[in-house]
Design a protein around this motif. Structure first.
Motif, short mmCIF file in Angstrom:
data_model
loop_
_atom_site.label_atom_id
_atom_site.label_comp_id
_atom_site.label_asym_id
_atom_site.label_seq_id
_atom_site.Cartn_x
_atom_site.Cartn_y
_atom_site.Cartn_z
N GLU A 190 11.23 3.09 -6.91
CA GLU A 190 11.53 4.16 -6.24
C GLU A 190 11.37 3.84 -4.68
O GLU A 190 12.22 4.23 -3.81
N LEU A 191 10.23 3.18 -4.28
CA LEU A 191 10.34 2.77 -3.05
C LEU A 191 11.31 1.71 -2.21
O LEU A 191 11.64 1.81 -1.36
N SER A 192 11.43 0.91 -3.19
CA SER A 192 12.54 -0.17 -2.80
C SER A 192 13.88 0.62 -2.39
O SER A 192 14.88 0.12 -2.07
N LYS A 193 14.06 1.69 -3.31
CA LYS A 193 15.23 2.55 -2.99
C LYS A 193 15.27 3.58 -2.17
O LYS A 193 16.20 4.21 -1.78
N GLY A 194 14.10 3.26 -1.35
CA GLY A 194 14.03 4.14 -0.04
C GLY A 194 13.30 5.69 -0.08
O GLY A 194 13.19 6.34 0.79
N SER A 195 12.47 5.79 -1.24
CA SER A 195 11.82 6.96 -1.26
C SER A 195 10.47 6.83 -0.39
O SER A 195 9.95 5.63 -0.12
N SER A 196 9.98 7.87 -0.04
CA SER A 196 8.69 7.84 0.93
C SER A 196 7.49 7.69 0.20
O SER A 196 7.23 8.34 -0.70
N PHE A 197 6.85 6.58 0.68
CA PHE A 197 5.59 6.48 0.34
C PHE A 197 4.73 7.45 0.17
O PHE A 197 3.88 7.98 -0.83
N ALA A 201 3.08 9.24 -3.19
CA ALA A 201 1.66 9.24 -3.41
C ALA A 201 1.29 10.57 -3.71
O ALA A 201 0.23 11.06 -4.78
N LYS A 202 1.67 11.53 -2.93
CA LYS A 202 1.26 13.16 -3.41
C LYS A 202 1.67 13.55 -4.58
O LYS A 202 1.43 14.50 -5.35
N GLU A 203 2.93 13.05 -5.21
CA GLU A 203 3.41 13.59 -6.21
C GLU A 203 2.92 12.97 -7.76
O GLU A 203 2.56 13.75 -8.47
N ILE A 204 2.69 11.60 -7.53
CA ILE A 204 2.29 11.04 -8.98
C ILE A 204 0.97 10.30 -8.67
O ILE A 204 0.25 9.96 -9.69
N SER A 205 0.06 10.08 -7.70
CA SER A 205 -1.03 9.39 -7.49
C SER A 205 -2.11 10.24 -8.01
O SER A 205 -2.43 11.40 -8.01
N THR A 206 -2.90 9.64 -9.00
CA THR A 206 -4.02 10.17 -9.71
C THR A 206 -5.31 10.30 -8.96
O THR A 206 -6.42 10.76 -9.30
N ASP A 207 -5.53 9.52 -7.82
CA ASP A 207 -6.56 9.57 -6.88
C ASP A 207 -6.21 10.59 -6.30
O ASP A 207 -5.86 10.51 -5.10
N MET A 234 -4.86 -7.58 -2.11
CA MET A 234 -3.45 -7.67 -2.01
C MET A 234 -3.09 -6.98 -0.38
O MET A 234 -2.07 -7.53 0.16
N ALA A 235 -3.73 -6.03 0.27
CA ALA A 235 -3.63 -5.77 1.42
C ALA A 235 -3.61 -7.07 2.38
O ALA A 235 -2.67 -7.10 3.37
N SER A 236 -4.40 -7.81 2.31
CA SER A 236 -4.77 -8.95 2.98
C SER A 236 -3.44 -9.97 3.33
O SER A 236 -3.55 -10.91 4.05
N LYS A 237 -2.60 -9.88 1.85
CA LYS A 237 -1.59 -10.85 2.00
C LYS A 237 -0.25 -10.16 2.18
O LYS A 237 1.09 -10.47 1.77
N THR A 238 -0.16 -8.84 2.63
CA THR A 238 0.94 -7.80 2.63
C THR A 238 1.18 -7.51 4.24
O THR A 238 0.19 -7.35 5.03
N LYS A 239 2.66 -7.82 4.68
CA LYS A 239 2.71 -7.82 5.84
C LYS A 239 2.87 -6.35 6.39
O LYS A 239 2.95 -5.28 5.49
N GLU A 240 2.59 -6.15 7.78
CA GLU A 240 2.46 -4.55 8.20
C GLU A 240 3.88 -3.95 7.82
O GLU A 240 4.93 -4.55 8.33
N GLY A 241 3.57 -2.76 7.56
CA GLY A 241 4.74 -2.18 7.28
C GLY A 241 5.41 -2.16 6.02
O GLY A 241 6.40 -1.58 5.64
N LYS A 242 5.05 -3.12 5.21
CA LYS A 242 5.67 -3.46 3.79
C LYS A 242 4.52 -3.04 2.61
O LYS A 242 3.53 -2.64 2.69
N VAL A 243 5.06 -3.03 1.28
CA VAL A 243 4.38 -2.76 0.33
C VAL A 243 4.47 -3.96 -0.63
O VAL A 243 5.20 -4.83 -0.81
#
Length: 307
Positions: A190-197, A201-207, A234-243
């Motif tokens: 869904e994120l790859s198709k343009g959904s807002s992170f 997160a507010k909709e489905i995240s269990t945390d 994972m964060a340490s190998k992900t570029k800024e602004g990316k998932v």
């Protein structure tokens, strides 16, 4: 014959003048009409938004815009307005006392904050975070302005606490936590198709703690103990602004990780942090803690919630 020709020439010239003048008169008339219409529109007040507009419904029962706005004001209205008033008060104080706060100073404070407590400003966007730091710096400079701290004291503190000023690379991170790998992969799709992170997160995240903030868990680094180390990896190998890719967590849950900002690690020299240390020592010598509200009376600050 000559008179007749002359008369015809004059009549023809007059007709030509009329033909040339006619469009001009039309144009003037149209412009005059537009000006009148604009003036009438300017005098007419804007139509207010309907407060009974339906923004949602449950089992056919409407939730109106007025109900929505009232609930938001009760929930966060006072806190948001307090921030706005305090920021304005501190900006006014800065002008009165000739205090300046540079972007470099804000960068330093942000780096030091993320090193000590990465979650301090979670839930705020980058500009809001910087504005809050700027207001705090103005307040600290106003309070410590007349306190004298000698350079020997400052240097001794730096030498004893040099490790405090070695900052690890920090990642402003958001997460979506779900029970299964399939759900995580669906979220990633869904994120790859343009959904807002944020919205997802507010909709489905269990945390629930991070979900309420759009997945934001603040700044994390290699020493952060409150976050699953696999999220940091994972964060340490992900570029800024990316998932990043789907992460299998140590508790059996799955995460989708987004990096919103990266603050590169560095070691600050004595010269770079001298004023920061001097200000911190000066603040410790003050008899009591002071917040921006202490300056409201001086700058005649008033707000919706009263005194």
């Amino acid at each position: 014959m000559k008179y007749g020709r002359s008369h015809n020439v004059e009549e023809t010239a007059t007709q030509k003048r009329k033909l040339k003048t006619k469009p001009l008169l039309y144009l003037i008339g149209i412009l005059l009409l537009f000006n009148i219409m604009w003036f009438i529109g300017w005098l007419t007040p804007d139509k207010p938004k309907q407060t009974d507009e339906v923004v949602a419904s449950v089992s056919g029962q409407p939730i109106t815009r007025e109900q929505w706005l009232t609930a938001m004001e009760k929930e966060v209205g006072q806190e948001v307005l307090l921030d706005l008033v305090n920021n304005k008060v501190m900006e006014t104080a800065a002008k009165k006392y000739g205090i300046k706060v540079t972007d470099k100073e804000v960068d330093l404070e942000l780096a030091l904050i993320t090193a000590v407590d990465g979650k301090t400003h979670s839930g705020l966007d980058v500009e809001q975070t910087r504005q809050r730091i700027r207001s705090t710096l103005i307040l600290e400079k106003v309070l410590s302005h007349d306190v004298v701290i000698d350079d020997e004291t400052v240097k001794a503190f730096y030498d004893e606490n040099e490790s405090l000023y070695t900052i690890l690379t920090a990642y402003r991170t958001s997460v979506i936590i779900v029970p299964t790998k399939k759900e995580a992969e669906q979220a990633l799709d869904e994120l790859s198709k343009g959904s807002s992170f944020d919205a997802l997160a507010k909709e489905i995240s269990t945390d629930l703690a991070s979900a309420s903030l759009g997945g934001d868990i603040g700044y994390i680094n290699a020493d952060t103990e409150t976050v699953d180390p696999k999220i940091y990896a994972m964060a340490s190998k992900t570029k800024e602004g990316k998932v990043g890719d789907v992460v299998s967590l140590t508790d059996g849950m799955y995460a989708v990780v987004q990096v919103n900002e990266i603050i590169e690690g560095t070691t600050f020299s004595y010269k770079e942090v001298k004023e920061h240390i001097k200000r911190e020592i000066a603040l410790e010598q003050l008899p009591q803690t002071v917040n921006p509200e202490a300056f409201w009376k001086e700058f005649d600050a008033k707000w919706f919630y009263g005194k």
